[in-house]
Design a protein around this motif. Structure first.
Motif, mmCIF file in Angstrom:
data_model
loop_
_atom_site.group_PDB
_atom_site.id
_atom_site.type_symbol
_atom_site.label_atom_id
_atom_site.label_comp_id
_atom_site.label_asym_id
_atom_site.label_seq_id
_atom_site.Cartn_x
_atom_site.Cartn_y
_atom_site.Cartn_z
ATOM 1 N N SER A 1 -65.707 35.020 -63.045
ATOM 2 C CA SER A 1 -66.195 35.419 -64.254
ATOM 3 C C SER A 1 -64.966 34.966 -65.275
ATOM 4 O O SER A 1 -63.446 34.752 -65.082
ATOM 5 C CB SER A 1 -66.273 36.777 -65.061
ATOM 6 O OG SER A 1 -67.014 36.542 -66.967
ATOM 7 N N SER B 1 -61.741 37.063 -66.193
ATOM 8 C CA SER B 1 -61.103 37.711 -65.235
ATOM 9 C C SER B 1 -61.107 37.288 -63.771
ATOM 10 O O SER B 1 -59.748 37.438 -63.695
ATOM 11 C CB SER B 1 -62.959 38.335 -64.807
ATOM 12 O OG SER B 1 -62.826 39.490 -66.045
ATOM 13 N N GLU B 2 -61.725 36.346 -63.356
ATOM 14 C CA GLU B 2 -61.260 35.329 -62.041
ATOM 15 C C GLU B 2 -60.879 34.671 -62.163
ATOM 16 O O GLU B 2 -59.477 33.875 -61.879
ATOM 17 C CB GLU B 2 -62.854 35.502 -61.305
ATOM 18 C CG GLU B 2 -62.826 36.578 -60.772
ATOM 19 C CD GLU B 2 -63.422 37.824 -60.922
ATOM 20 O OE1 GLU B 2 -62.824 38.738 -60.453
ATOM 21 O OE2 GLU B 2 -64.630 37.490 -62.041
ATOM 22 N N CYS C 1 -57.232 43.594 -58.226
ATOM 23 C CA CYS C 1 -58.806 43.512 -59.140
ATOM 24 C C CYS C 1 -58.804 42.534 -59.714
ATOM 25 O O CYS C 1 -57.467 42.864 -60.719
ATOM 26 C CB CYS C 1 -59.397 44.429 -58.572
ATOM 27 S SG CYS C 1 -59.771 45.197 -57.214
ATOM 28 N N THR C 2 -59.639 41.655 -59.857
ATOM 29 C CA THR C 2 -59.959 40.591 -61.049
ATOM 30 C C THR C 2 -61.195 41.658 -62.082
ATOM 31 O O THR C 2 -60.978 41.263 -63.001
ATOM 32 C CB THR C 2 -60.191 39.786 -61.061
ATOM 33 O OG1 THR C 2 -60.792 39.532 -60.104
ATOM 34 C CG2 THR C 2 -58.743 38.881 -60.984
ATOM 35 N N SER C 3 -62.122 41.322 -61.657
ATOM 36 C CA SER C 3 -63.352 42.501 -62.012
ATOM 37 C C SER C 3 -64.154 43.493 -61.407
ATOM 38 O O SER C 3 -63.704 43.076 -59.771
ATOM 39 C CB SER C 3 -64.141 42.006 -62.524
ATOM 40 O OG SER C 3 -64.732 40.302 -61.885
ATOM 41 N N GLN D 1 -62.454 47.392 -62.742
ATOM 42 C CA GLN D 1 -63.198 47.371 -64.292
ATOM 43 C C GLN D 1 -61.566 46.114 -64.190
ATOM 44 O O GLN D 1 -62.473 44.579 -64.823
ATOM 45 C CB GLN D 1 -62.534 48.743 -64.995
ATOM 46 C CG GLN D 1 -63.593 49.686 -65.160
ATOM 47 C CD GLN D 1 -65.099 49.944 -65.955
ATOM 48 O OE1 GLN D 1 -64.882 47.991 -66.628
ATOM 49 N NE2 GLN D 1 -65.882 49.792 -65.662
ATOM 50 N N GLY D 2 -60.821 46.489 -63.619
ATOM 51 C CA GLY D 2 -59.774 45.160 -63.503
ATOM 52 C C GLY D 2 -58.405 45.665 -63.636
ATOM 53 O O GLY D 2 -58.363 46.359 -64.482
ATOM 54 N N PRO E 1 -63.668 49.912 -71.101
ATOM 55 C CA PRO E 1 -64.080 49.302 -70.762
ATOM 56 C C PRO E 1 -65.113 48.473 -70.989
ATOM 57 O O PRO E 1 -65.406 47.727 -71.277
ATOM 58 C CB PRO E 1 -63.972 49.293 -68.875
ATOM 59 C CG PRO E 1 -64.253 50.818 -69.642
ATOM 60 C CD PRO E 1 -63.768 51.322 -69.840
#
Length: 806
Positions: free
Chosen positions: A674, A677-678, A748-750, A733-734, A411
């Protein structure tokens, strides 16, 4: 031959055939495929025909899953055989880093619905007995892995497309593609000219040449690739007697893939001694041809393979297949509408055609017919590379990608080929200050500044890296005093003209600010998906500056140009306006020391023209760090002078330079999302909380309004929340799954480590019905269940007094 068509697809490999089929599947029957030779000529006919779901990008993995499941549908529709062998496959890990990668991928697969599993060496011995397990610590097993008949599959696509009304012309050479003033195309062939509304470049090995006919450069390059087929292998013969077929085995350490072929084995390599092919262009005379055998370049790979699969050494070689495949710089396809060219579409660079071809065809057909694909396709969007890319950049990146095809993908990894490429005037100054560089969209961006004995190279890892302490130091500097970093990695656009405000009101979902103010706003697709997260600054009644993700600028620019109107002038100024961000409790003091303007009069989200030192600037009171801060923009010609001014004034306030590692930690303190990500085309404004920036009161039918209002009336099914995680040495991490009561309910997204709060933080989605402050969940990180709970109170400046106050 007919002389008009709605869509002309150039190229009759598996990808072109898939696009043709999916266009008919979604309702367009007036579509045509043009192939200069026979179907499958090029890379398709000599492909090994393997397919798998494993991909570091979850959307790509999902599309690969769709592709694999599609083959049975094709067989049912056409009555033709695709030669399917669903044998399953294992990806081996011989060290902890490779095993960590597999653990991370397995976690992603949980919420994707893919039935993969982690298996032990004892289980591998039963699943894939041809494997020597010395040094192997585990593997990922995927029951969907398999292989097929490349020719049969391509012809099944073609037959299904014909059944839907499509036409296919083989032995029809495209010689020119000329665009008419109305945006349609004349496709000139050796059998006549075809007038087409849309052109799709599915040229494969010839995609560069086909693109050049329209004046388009596609960042692609063919690489030589070699695989071997053995004579009969006794173990395989014995397995077949029991009605079994040996599964695939991916051996990253040996850079090889292996499967059963008849009564023997097929093994291919991604060798380090790789060779690019047709550097100066692919000959039109090349077709169903192979390259000369070249055992020298795979000698080391073969030696390793003999140790990993001893039966290979005892089997004679029956066939050697050595042919070219086309790669993009990052190994993913180039798909979608080409920026700046009306009605021209790309379906190129699909190296793993039998894993990805179906998904590529579906996404492109949806894009053409429905206006947008159903999921985020950023990883394969042709717009992910800008107009700065060149053959000189493409070639070394393609070689690097080929060599790292089976390497661990970390990552925090920064790949070195073709770097530095694009730099700002600050590059040498920051390098002398210890900058450790990353790269975004071809641009060098500081990750952190190494001081003292801090590492000048960040070691790639799935766990907290050796840049942890340097990042913590920079975060402290920002929160306690003042930090400075560049704003070059923002995409920036100038929008001017008498209709600028009205145009922005339609393009953007949020409220447009008054002169001297800025606002935050999402940009939406027609289906209400997030396609941009923008700051809009009103410099005067008819002049605006827009800022957003730097890496999305070609995508955003394409959208702007598609919706261009009279009375509005739009310019991409991403590299024409640069500057710095200063943030922290001493930021105002630093800026005031550099200008005669009364900085204390600037309220949160104000924007003003200001002379800073000797440099004319645009100054905005806003900061992604969530702290008191200012973004200061200038002409790049004045950037070094602006730096000297700010840095000199900052010395009285313990100013520190900081990079993106610190920035991404600082934003977690405020739960700031971000881009990609989100916020991405996979999500809507309501479920991410971005709906608070939508102006439902404005009297404008902004793009996506109907979809947003419908979702708002119904309510979001899921909601973006923040978690505090009981992590040890690895943070989110995501795409890690979120567990509640023994079930995966979200992802999770980040995430990362908040050095200010000294806590591990994650952002992600939960079902709206489950969301509650303090809700206890578990998050799976590298195969370990970590306790976590929902947090709603920001970790820093919860009441906004420092960020917003005077």
């Amino acid at each position: 031959m007919q002389t008009t068509t709605r869509v002309a697809i150039i190229g009759g490999g598996v990808v072109g055939a898939s696009v043709l089929y999916h266009l008919t599947k979604l309702g367009w029957s007036d579509v045509m495929l043009l192939e200069r030779s026979e179907l499958t000529s090029g890379s398709t006919w000599h492909a090994a025909g393997g397919f798998h779901t494993l991909n570091g990008d979850t959307n790509m993995a999902a599309l690969q899953g769709y592709t694999i499941k599609l083959y049975k549908e094709l067989e049912e529709i056409t009555g033709m055989s695709c030669g399917l062998h669903h044998v399953g496959g294992v990806t081996l890990a011989d060290n902890q880093d490779r095993f960590d990668m597999l653990l991370a991928e397995r976690a992603k697969h949980r919420f994707m619905g893919l039935e993969t599993e982690i298996v032990t060496p004892d289980e591998i011995a039963k699943i894939a007995p041809v494997t020597n397990l010395d040094g192997i610590i585990g593997a990922l097993y995927d029951p969907l892995d398999g292989h097929l008949d490349p020719s049969g599959t391509t012809h099944a696509y073609a037959k299904a497309a014909r059944m839907g009304g499509a036409t296919i012309h083989t032995h029809t050479m495209v010689q020119e593609t000329n665009q008419r003033p109305d945006g349609t195309w004349d496709v000139v062939t050796d059998k006549g000219t075809i007038h087409a509304e849309h052109v799709v470049n599915a040229g494969g090995l010839w995609a560069r040449e086909v693109g050049a006919m329209a004046g388009i450069y596609f960042p692609l390059h063919p690489m030589e690739h070699q695989y071997l087929v053995t004579e009969d292998v006794p173990m395989i013969v014995d397995m077949m007697k029991d009605g079994h077929e040996h599964p695939h085995v991916m051996d990253p350490a040996g850079e090889s893939y292996l499967r059963q072929e008849g009564k023997g084995l097929c093994i291919g390599f991604y060798e380090q001694k790789c060779r690019p092919w047709a550097v100066d262009g692919t000959s039109w005379s090349f077709g169903q041809d192979l390259l000369d055998n070249d055992f020298d370049k795979i000698e080391d790979s073969i030696d390793f393979a003999y140790k990993r699969f001893p039966d290979l050494e005892r089997a004679g070689v029956k066939n050697v297949i050595h042919g070219p495949f086309t790669f993009a710089p990052d190994g993913n396809p180039l798909v979608g509408p080409v920026p700046g060219v009306r009605n021209y579409w790309s379906a190129c660079g699909v190296m793993a055609g039998f894993s990805q071809g179906g998904g590529v065809g579906l996404m492109l057909a949806q894009w053409m017919i429905e206006g947008e694909p159903e999921r985020d396709v950023t990883a394969m969007d042709v717009a992910r590379f800008g107009d700065w890319i060149s053959p000189g950049y493409t070639l070394p990146k393609v070689i690097e990608n080929y060599q790292k095809r089976f390497s661990v993908s970390y990552p925090n990894e920064e790949l070195p080929a073709a770097r530095p490429n694009r730099t700002t005037p600050m590059y040498d100054i920051f390098t002398e200050m210890g900058a450790v560089w990353g790269e975004q969209y071809g641009l060098e961006v500081v990750n952190y500044f190494a001081q003292g004995d801090e590492p000048a190279y960040e070691t790639p890892s799935f766990r907290r890296s050796d840049a942890f302490d340097a990042t913590a130091r920079e975060v402290r500097g920002v929160r306690q005093n003042v930090g400075i970093n560049e704003v070059h990695n923002f995409g920036k656009y100038s929008v001017k003209g008498p209709n600028a405000r009205a145009w922005l009101d339609k393009i953007m979902a949020g409220r447009m600010p008054k002169p001297g103010r800025l606002s935050l706003t999402p940009m939406l697709s027609y289906k209400g998906k997030l396609i941009g997260d923008f700051t809009v600054s009103c410099l005067s009644e008819d002049s605006f500056q827009l800022t957003a993700s730097y890496g999305a600028q070609a995508n955003h620019w394409r959208w702007f140009k598609q919706h261009e109107e009279s009375g509005v002038s739009i310019e991409n100024i991403s590299d024409k306006r640069n500057g710095f961000q200063i943030a922290g409790p001493k930021a105002r003091d630093v800026l005031q020391a550099c200008t005669r303007t009364d900085v204390s009069a600037m309220k949160f989200m104000d924007v003003a023209h200001m002379t800073v030192g000797m440099t004319d600037c645009i100054v905005q009171r806003v900061s992604y760090t969530g702290d008191l801060g200012f973004e200061i923009y200038c002409d790049p010609m004045g950037q070094r002078n602006l730096w000297n001014t700010l840095w000199a004034a900052g010395q009285n306030h313990a100013m520190v330079p900081f990079g993106m590692r610190a920035m991404m930690s600082l934003r977690l303190d405020k739960f700031f999302g971000s881009w990609l990500s989100e916020f991405s085309p996979d999500y809507t404004a309501l479920e991410t909380g971005m709906d608070r920036f939508i102006s439902y009161k404005k009297n404008t039918d902004f793009i996506g309004r109907a979809a947003c209002e419908a979702e708002k009336a119904q309510g979001a099914v899921r909601q973006l929340v923040a978690f505090e995680v009981d992590a040890v040495d690895a943070d989110v991490q995501g795409y890690e799954p979120v567990w509640l009561n023994g079930k995966v309910v979200g992802f999770c997204t980040s995430g990362g480590y908040s050095h200010h709060a000294q806590k591990s933080i994650a952002l992600g989605f939960l079902p709206t019905a489950d969301v509650a402050d303090g809700l206890a969940v578990q998050i799976e990180i590298l195969g370990q269940m970590r306790d976590a709970h929902v947090v709603t109170q920001p970790l820093f400046d919860a009441d906004g007094a420092r960020m917003r106050g005077s």
